[in-house]
Design a protein around this motif. Structure first.
Motif, PDB file in Angstrom:
ATOM      1  N   ILE A   1      47.923 -20.122  -0.927  1.00 52.28           N
ATOM      2  CA  ILE A   1      47.874 -18.921  -0.084  1.00 52.28           C
ATOM      3  C   ILE A   1      47.710 -17.661  -0.941  1.00 52.28           C
ATOM      4  CG2 ILE A   1      49.207 -17.480   1.504  1.00 52.28           C
ATOM      5  CD1 ILE A   1      50.457 -20.114   2.560  1.00 52.28           C
ATOM      6  N   VAL A   2      48.534 -17.548  -1.981  1.00 58.18           N
ATOM      7  CA  VAL A   2      48.464 -16.361  -2.850  1.00 58.18           C
ATOM      8  C   VAL A   2      47.136 -16.317  -3.597  1.00 58.18           C
ATOM      9  CG1 VAL A   2      49.507 -15.203  -4.833  1.00 58.18           C
ATOM     10  CG2 VAL A   2      50.965 -16.224  -3.085  1.00 58.18           C
ATOM     11  N   GLY A   3      46.654 -17.474  -4.064  1.00 56.17           N
ATOM     12  CA  GLY A   3      45.378 -17.514  -4.775  1.00 56.17           C
ATOM     13  C   GLY A   3      44.215 -17.089  -3.893  1.00 56.17           C
ATOM     14  N   LEU A   4      44.219 -17.545  -2.642  1.00 57.96           N
ATOM     15  CA  LEU A   4      43.169 -17.125  -1.701  1.00 57.96           C
ATOM     16  C   LEU A   4      43.232 -15.623  -1.449  1.00 57.96           C
ATOM     17  CD1 LEU A   4      43.352 -20.028   0.930  1.00 57.96           C
ATOM     18  CD2 LEU A   4      41.567 -19.659  -0.780  1.00 57.96           C
ATOM     19  N   LEU A   5      44.442 -15.112  -1.308  1.00 57.05           N
ATOM     20  CA  LEU A   5      44.611 -13.675  -1.077  1.00 57.05           C
ATOM     21  C   LEU A   5      44.096 -12.862  -2.275  1.00 57.05           C
ATOM     22  CD1 LEU A   5      45.777 -11.441   0.758  1.00 57.05           C
ATOM     23  CD2 LEU A   5      47.958 -11.731  -0.429  1.00 57.05           C
ATOM     24  N   LEU A   6      44.420 -13.313  -3.479  1.00 55.25           N
ATOM     25  CA  LEU A   6      43.951 -12.610  -4.674  1.00 55.25           C
ATOM     26  C   LEU A   6      42.427 -12.672  -4.796  1.00 55.25           C
ATOM     27  CD1 LEU A   6      46.559 -13.781  -7.363  1.00 55.25           C
ATOM     28  CD2 LEU A   6      46.484 -11.580  -6.195  1.00 55.25           C
ATOM     29  N   GLY A   7      41.848 -13.797  -4.380  1.00 56.86           N
ATOM     30  CA  GLY A   7      40.404 -13.937  -4.484  1.00 56.86           C
ATOM     31  C   GLY A   7      39.641 -13.165  -3.442  1.00 56.86           C
ATOM     32  N   PHE A   8      40.222 -13.021  -2.242  1.00 57.68           N
ATOM     33  CA  PHE A   8      39.526 -12.359  -1.138  1.00 57.68           C
ATOM     34  C   PHE A   8      39.704 -10.842  -1.146  1.00 57.68           C
ATOM     35  CE2 PHE A   8      40.063 -16.471   1.444  1.00 57.68           C
ATOM     36  CZ  PHE A   8      38.833 -16.935   1.003  1.00 57.68           C
ATOM     37  N   SER A   9      40.873 -10.364  -1.581  1.00 56.49           N
ATOM     38  CA  SER A   9      41.201  -8.947  -1.453  1.00 56.49           C
ATOM     39  C   SER A   9      41.152  -8.244  -2.802  1.00 56.49           C
ATOM     40  CB  SER A   9      42.600  -8.793  -0.841  1.00 56.49           C
ATOM     41  OG  SER A   9      43.041  -7.456  -0.909  1.00 56.49           O
ATOM     42  N   LYS A  10      40.358  -7.173  -2.894  1.00 61.60           N
ATOM     43  CA  LYS A  10      40.292  -6.390  -4.126  1.00 61.60           C
ATOM     44  C   LYS A  10      41.629  -5.709  -4.417  1.00 61.60           C
ATOM     45  CE  LYS A  10      35.970  -6.939  -5.425  1.00 61.60           C
ATOM     46  NZ  LYS A  10      35.636  -7.553  -6.737  1.00 61.60           N
ATOM     47  N   TRP A  11      42.301  -5.239  -3.363  1.00 63.67           N
ATOM     48  CA  TRP A  11      43.595  -4.590  -3.538  1.00 63.67           C
ATOM     49  C   TRP A  11      44.624  -5.580  -4.078  1.00 63.67           C
ATOM     50  CZ3 TRP A  11      45.326   0.259  -3.613  1.00 63.67           C
ATOM     51  CH2 TRP A  11      44.506   1.261  -3.077  1.00 63.67           C
ATOM     52  N   ALA A  12      44.675  -6.775  -3.452  1.00 62.39           N
ATOM     53  CA  ALA A  12      45.623  -7.792  -3.912  1.00 62.39           C
ATOM     54  C   ALA A  12      45.313  -8.224  -5.342  1.00 62.39           C
ATOM     55  CB  ALA A  12      45.581  -9.001  -2.974  1.00 62.39           C
ATOM     56  N   GLU A  13      44.027  -8.309  -5.670  1.00 60.77           N
ATOM     57  CA  GLU A  13      43.632  -8.713  -7.023  1.00 60.77           C
ATOM     58  C   GLU A  13      44.068  -7.680  -8.053  1.00 60.77           C
ATOM     59  OE1 GLU A  13      39.562 -10.080  -9.400  1.00 60.77           O
ATOM     60  OE2 GLU A  13      39.424  -8.919  -7.539  1.00 60.77           O
ATOM     61  N   SER A  14      43.837  -6.412  -7.762  1.00 64.69           N
ATOM     62  CA  SER A  14      44.164  -5.362  -8.731  1.00 64.69           C
ATOM     63  C   SER A  14      45.668  -5.220  -8.926  1.00 64.69           C
ATOM     64  CB  SER A  14      43.572  -4.022  -8.279  1.00 64.69           C
ATOM     65  OG  SER A  14      44.101  -3.644  -7.017  1.00 64.69           O
ATOM     66  N   VAL A  15      46.448  -5.455  -7.861  1.00 64.51           N
ATOM     67  CA  VAL A  15      47.907  -5.331  -7.952  1.00 64.51           C
ATOM     68  C   VAL A  15      48.537  -6.627  -8.459  1.00 64.51           C
ATOM     69  CG1 VAL A  15      50.036  -4.976  -6.639  1.00 64.51           C
ATOM     70  CG2 VAL A  15      48.022  -3.575  -6.147  1.00 64.51           C
ATOM     71  N   GLY A  16      48.037  -7.769  -7.981  1.00 66.83           N
ATOM     72  CA  GLY A  16      48.717  -9.037  -8.226  1.00 66.83           C
ATOM     73  C   GLY A  16      48.383  -9.723  -9.534  1.00 66.83           C
ATOM     74  N   THR A  17      47.131  -9.618 -10.006  1.00 66.46           N
ATOM     75  CA  THR A  17      46.762 -10.367 -11.209  1.00 66.46           C
ATOM     76  C   THR A  17      47.520  -9.926 -12.472  1.00 66.46           C
ATOM     77  OG1 THR A  17      44.805  -8.926 -11.401  1.00 66.46           O
ATOM     78  CG2 THR A  17      44.487 -11.114 -10.437  1.00 66.46           C
ATOM     79  N   PRO A  18      47.801  -8.613 -12.671  1.00 65.10           N
ATOM     80  CA  PRO A  18      48.613  -8.264 -13.853  1.00 65.10           C
ATOM     81  C   PRO A  18      50.007  -8.889 -13.801  1.00 65.10           C
ATOM     82  CG  PRO A  18      47.512  -6.318 -12.981  1.00 65.10           C
ATOM     83  CD  PRO A  18      47.323  -7.399 -11.969  1.00 65.10           C
ATOM     84  N   ILE A  19      50.598  -8.919 -12.613  1.00 65.32           N
ATOM     85  CA  ILE A  19      51.922  -9.541 -12.473  1.00 65.32           C
ATOM     86  C   ILE A  19      51.830 -11.041 -12.742  1.00 65.32           C
ATOM     87  CG2 ILE A  19      53.822  -9.987 -10.867  1.00 65.32           C
ATOM     88  CD1 ILE A  19      52.982  -7.430  -9.371  1.00 65.32           C
ATOM     89  N   LEU A  20      50.809 -11.672 -12.151  1.00 66.42           N
ATOM     90  CA  LEU A  20      50.628 -13.114 -12.287  1.00 66.42           C
ATOM     91  C   LEU A  20      50.467 -13.516 -13.745  1.00 66.42           C
ATOM     92  CD1 LEU A  20      50.048 -15.908 -10.940  1.00 66.42           C
ATOM     93  CD2 LEU A  20      47.641 -15.241 -10.914  1.00 66.42           C
ATOM     94  N   PHE A  21      49.575 -12.845 -14.460  1.00 57.71           N
ATOM     95  CA  PHE A  21      49.292 -13.237 -15.843  1.00 57.71           C
ATOM     96  C   PHE A  21      50.349 -12.735 -16.821  1.00 57.71           C
ATOM     97  CE2 PHE A  21      45.083 -13.634 -13.874  1.00 57.71           C
ATOM     98  CZ  PHE A  21      44.792 -14.940 -14.252  1.00 57.71           C
ATOM     99  N   SER A  22      51.254 -11.885 -16.360  1.00 58.60           N
ATOM    100  CA  SER A  22      52.404 -11.501 -17.190  1.00 58.60           C
ATOM    101  C   SER A  22      53.484 -12.573 -17.159  1.00 58.60           C
ATOM    102  CB  SER A  22      52.991 -10.169 -16.712  1.00 58.60           C
ATOM    103  OG  SER A  22      52.072  -9.123 -16.859  1.00 58.60           O
ATOM    104  N   PHE A  23      53.694 -13.169 -15.978  1.00 55.55           N
ATOM    105  CA  PHE A  23      54.751 -14.171 -15.824  1.00 55.55           C
ATOM    106  C   PHE A  23      54.294 -15.580 -16.194  1.00 55.55           C
ATOM    107  CE2 PHE A  23      56.634 -10.838 -13.230  1.00 55.55           C
ATOM    108  CZ  PHE A  23      57.975 -10.946 -13.563  1.00 55.55           C
TER     109      PHE A  23
END
Length: 264
Positions: free
Chosen positions: A93-115
């Protein structure tokens, strides 16, 4: 000349596409077990360090008769299935959201790749401190380990769908929902399944780690217990069980992949 080349290519393709016998996957395992048995019976290595497969089977049967085995298997299966389903479903679910939404990608990917680089085993004491001693920290630990490879693969799968296919679908009048359902999701499924298979191995690793640290029942706790007592045959029963569970996971995911991706 052209006809000769055509026949040559046809024969080569036929050779590459020939069906593998049903028994082929068993050959490698049978060979390894046979060599293992020969080494075990030869006395080259002490049974304390490497018991033979027949002695491991004998120990497994003894544990089944005494009722020692099934409580540990059931406890581990409960934890790994629940943790895998939770981590995998949330990861998709989160991966689809990050892939579909530019906003989710810009906010979520730094958090994801930090953890993501943090070893999940290192978080176990903290998770136990937060959630206490029980089933919840073990399931949470497995879910965390599953979540990251699944979410990263899902995100990568969505982002790497061929843009030509998306443009073609839009050109022929498909709306946004149909593009997602009929182009993006099918195009990203192979990568998603790759993430699920990778997460299966991670879940087994974290299951054993969690059960060795904070569990009275489970395959990991059983391995630690018999390792401390230096009963190698029963320790190896746990190792073989983990191998079997991993194989079942892999075959189940292969079956689901064939059903979801019939064109492969």
């Amino acid at each position: 000349m052209a006809e000769t080349i055509r026949k040559y290519i046809t024969n080569k393709v036929a050779f590459l596409e020939q069906r593998v016998p049903v028994y082929a996957p068993v050959l490698g395992i049978t060979f390894i077990v046979a060599v293992w048995e020969i080494i075990g019976r030869s006395g080259l290595i002490s049974p304390l360090f490497l018991p033979s497969p027949t002695s491991i089977l004998s120990a497994a049967w003894e544990m089944i008769v005494k009722g020692e085995l099934h409580p540990n298997i059931l406890a581990s299966l409960y934890r790994i299935i629940l943790g895998y389903l939770l981590g995998g479903s949330i990861g998709i679910i989160v991966g689809l959201l990050l892939g579909f939404s530019k906003w989710a990608e810009s906010v979520g990917t730094p958090i994801l790749f930090s953890f993501y680089p943090i070893p999940k085993i290192a978080l176990l004491p903290l998770i136990i401190l937060w959630l206490g001693i029980g089933e919840l920290p073990k399931v949470t630990m497995i879910a965390l380990g599953v979540f990251f490879p699944v979410v990263i693969n899902t995100y990568s799968g969505v982002k790497n769908v061929d843009s030509t296919l998306i443009k073609a679908a839009v050109t022929f009048g498909s709306n946004h929902l149909n593009v997602v359902r009929k182009v993006i999701l099918p195009g990203s499924l192979p990568v998603i399944f790759a993430g699920l298979k990778l997460a299966a191995g991670t879940s087994l690793l974290l299951l054993v780690a969690a059960e060795m640290i904070a569990a009275k029942e489970g395959i990991g706790a059983m391995i630690l217990h018999y390792g401390n007592l230096m009963i190698t045959t029963k320790l190896m029963v746990g190792v073989v069980l983990l191998s079997v569970i991993g194989l079942i996971f892999n075959r189940t995911l292969d079956f689901l992949e064939r059903k979801c991706l019939p064109w492969k």
